[in-house]
Design a protein around this motif. Structure first.
Motif, PDB file in Angstrom:
ATOM      1  N   GLN A 216      62.142 -32.819  12.905  1.00 50.25           N
ATOM      2  CA  GLN A 216      61.157 -33.950  12.432  1.00 50.25           C
ATOM      3  C   GLN A 216      59.785 -33.809  12.993  1.00 50.25           C
ATOM      4  O   GLN A 216      58.748 -33.974  12.286  1.00 50.25           O
ATOM      5  CB  GLN A 216      61.656 -35.287  12.407  1.00 50.25           C
ATOM      6  CG  GLN A 216      60.945 -36.276  11.697  1.00 50.25           C
ATOM      7  CD  GLN A 216      60.852 -36.044  10.466  1.00 50.25           C
ATOM      8  OE1 GLN A 216      61.964 -35.800   9.634  1.00 50.25           O
ATOM      9  NE2 GLN A 216      59.547 -35.962   9.611  1.00 50.25           N
ATOM     10  N   ASP A 219      58.125 -31.030  11.021  1.00 49.97           N
ATOM     11  CA  ASP A 219      57.772 -31.632  10.002  1.00 49.97           C
ATOM     12  C   ASP A 219      56.695 -32.445   9.733  1.00 49.97           C
ATOM     13  O   ASP A 219      55.751 -32.206   9.058  1.00 49.97           O
ATOM     14  CB  ASP A 219      58.870 -32.354   9.301  1.00 49.97           C
ATOM     15  CG  ASP A 219      58.778 -32.746   8.029  1.00 49.97           C
ATOM     16  OD1 ASP A 219      58.981 -32.017   6.873  1.00 49.97           O
ATOM     17  OD2 ASP A 219      58.408 -33.803   7.761  1.00 49.97           O
ATOM     18  N   LYS A 233      55.945 -28.410  -0.733  1.00 49.06           N
ATOM     19  CA  LYS A 233      55.600 -29.699  -0.956  1.00 49.06           C
ATOM     20  C   LYS A 233      54.098 -29.938  -0.738  1.00 49.06           C
ATOM     21  O   LYS A 233      53.352 -29.131   0.157  1.00 49.06           O
ATOM     22  CB  LYS A 233      56.497 -30.551  -0.097  1.00 49.06           C
ATOM     23  CG  LYS A 233      56.480 -30.268   1.429  1.00 49.06           C
ATOM     24  CD  LYS A 233      57.695 -31.214   2.064  1.00 49.06           C
ATOM     25  CE  LYS A 233      57.583 -31.106   3.483  1.00 49.06           C
ATOM     26  NZ  LYS A 233      58.936 -31.553   4.406  1.00 49.06           N
ATOM     27  N   ASP A 238      51.773 -37.897   4.986  1.00 48.94           N
ATOM     28  CA  ASP A 238      51.914 -39.042   5.899  1.00 48.94           C
ATOM     29  C   ASP A 238      50.631 -39.782   6.236  1.00 48.94           C
ATOM     30  O   ASP A 238      50.805 -41.085   6.459  1.00 48.94           O
ATOM     31  CB  ASP A 238      52.448 -38.442   7.252  1.00 48.94           C
ATOM     32  CG  ASP A 238      53.791 -37.502   7.203  1.00 48.94           C
ATOM     33  OD1 ASP A 238      54.784 -38.232   6.397  1.00 48.94           O
ATOM     34  OD2 ASP A 238      54.175 -36.893   7.833  1.00 48.94           O
TER      35      ASP A 238
HETATM   36 MG    MG Z   1      57.472 -35.212   6.369  1.00 48.02          MG
END
Ligand code: MG
Ligand code: IPE
Ligand code: IPE
Ligand code: MG
Ligand code: MG
Length: 291
Positions: A216, A219, A233, A238
């Protein structure tokens, strides 16, 4: 499916293909009513994705001496659960994202109610498949990993933390719940299904916890500096939602250092484990990935 989204870590292409074949076989046929629901499920699952969770489960199973196809329904269940979480994560009420796995998100392609229900249906299908393994402890392990003390609890904390000042402890807790729990369980159930001894299961769990958190963090980093085409994507999601992320709390450089340290720590737990090389390669891939 875009080629960029299909890249497997070196040495894992055949495994990736085999996972995709099983996923396609286990999904309900598109011409079975309600057709739109079955089309939607297939649209999201078969769009690609790295298949990290099934790869971990199968690699741990085989490294622990497991043989045969019995791991596949379990491995595919993990991918169905993960895909359901992505479909819901992208909904307007959560991250409100438009692209996933190189194509429009499910609620952009189909009515929103179909996206919600396709996620629910993948969740149900996953438990039907998990039940076939005949090991209630595995069903329990996965249930806990995705429940209120795992993925779903993490998703709630993630949304609640939007726009707030968060500490490193807060973001670590969010990431452990929303992402690391399922990755850790994926690694562990592979060993459980193969009948690995307790010491190996502990190694797999400690490895999986570090790997899942590092996953994560990477990510989060990619959401800042990744390539949207390779990722499949949009980036910047965020920042737009003022999410609690590692780069926000400690900066990019420190985030990279923490992810790298977690991968080293995780691999150190595998020193005595027979699958240390295979799982070590997956761990390196998770750190170095660009997609
Ligand atoms: Mg993410
Ligand atoms: C994305 O997961 C969501 C997180 C838990 C970070 P993946 O990066 O595994 O997504 P796919 O499956 O490859 O599309
Ligand atoms: C998603 O985390 C975690 C789960 C789906 C459980 P993110 O919201 O960071 O995942 P992406 O970036 O949308 O893939
Ligand atoms: Mg999210
Ligand atoms: Mg998201």
């Amino acid at each position: 499916m875009p080629e960029t989204l299909k890249r497997a870590p070196t040495g894992f292409s055949l495994l990736l293909e085999s996972i995709d074949v099983h996923l396609a076989e286990l999904l309900p046929a598109e011409n079975t009513p309600p057709e739109i629901l079955h089309q939607a499920m297939r649209y999201s699952v078969m769009a690609g994705g790295k298949r990290v969770r099934p790869m971990l489960a199968i690699s741990a199973f085989q490294s622990s001496g497991g043989v045969g196809e019995v791991i596949y329904p379990v491995a595919c269940a993990l991918e169905f659960l993960h895909t359901y979480s992505l479909i819901h994560d992208d909904l307007p009420c959560m991250d409100d994202d438009d692209f996933r796995r190189g194509q429009p998100t499910l609620h952009r392609k189909y009515p929103e109610y179909i996206a919600v229900l396709a996620g629910d249906a993948l969740h149900a299908l996953a438990f039907e498949l998990l039940a076939t393994c005949g090991n209630a402890e595995i069903v329990r392990e996965v249930s806990r990993a995705i429940g209120t003390q795992g993925m779903i609890g993490g998703q709630v904390r993630d949304v609640q933390a939007e726009g707030k000042a968060v500490s490193l402890e807060d973001v670590e807790a969010i990431h452990r719940h929303k992402t690391a729990a399922l990755i850790c369980a994926s690694t562990k159930v592979g060993g459980m299904l193969a009948g690995a001894p307790p010491a190996d299961l502990l190694s797999l769990e400690l490895f999986g916890q570090r790997l899942g958190l590092a996953f994560q963090i990477v990510d989060d980093i990619l959401d800042v500096e990744g390539d949207p085409v390779t990722l499949g994507k949009s980036i910047g999601s965020d920042d737009r939602l003022e999410k609690a992320t590692y780069p926000k709390v400690v900066g990019l450089e420190k985030s990279r250092q923490i992810a790298s340290r977690l991968i080293s720590e995780g691999k150190a737990f595998l020193t005595e484990y027979p699958g240390k090389e295979t799982l070590g390669k997956l761990a390196d891939y998770i750190l170095e990935r660009e997609g």
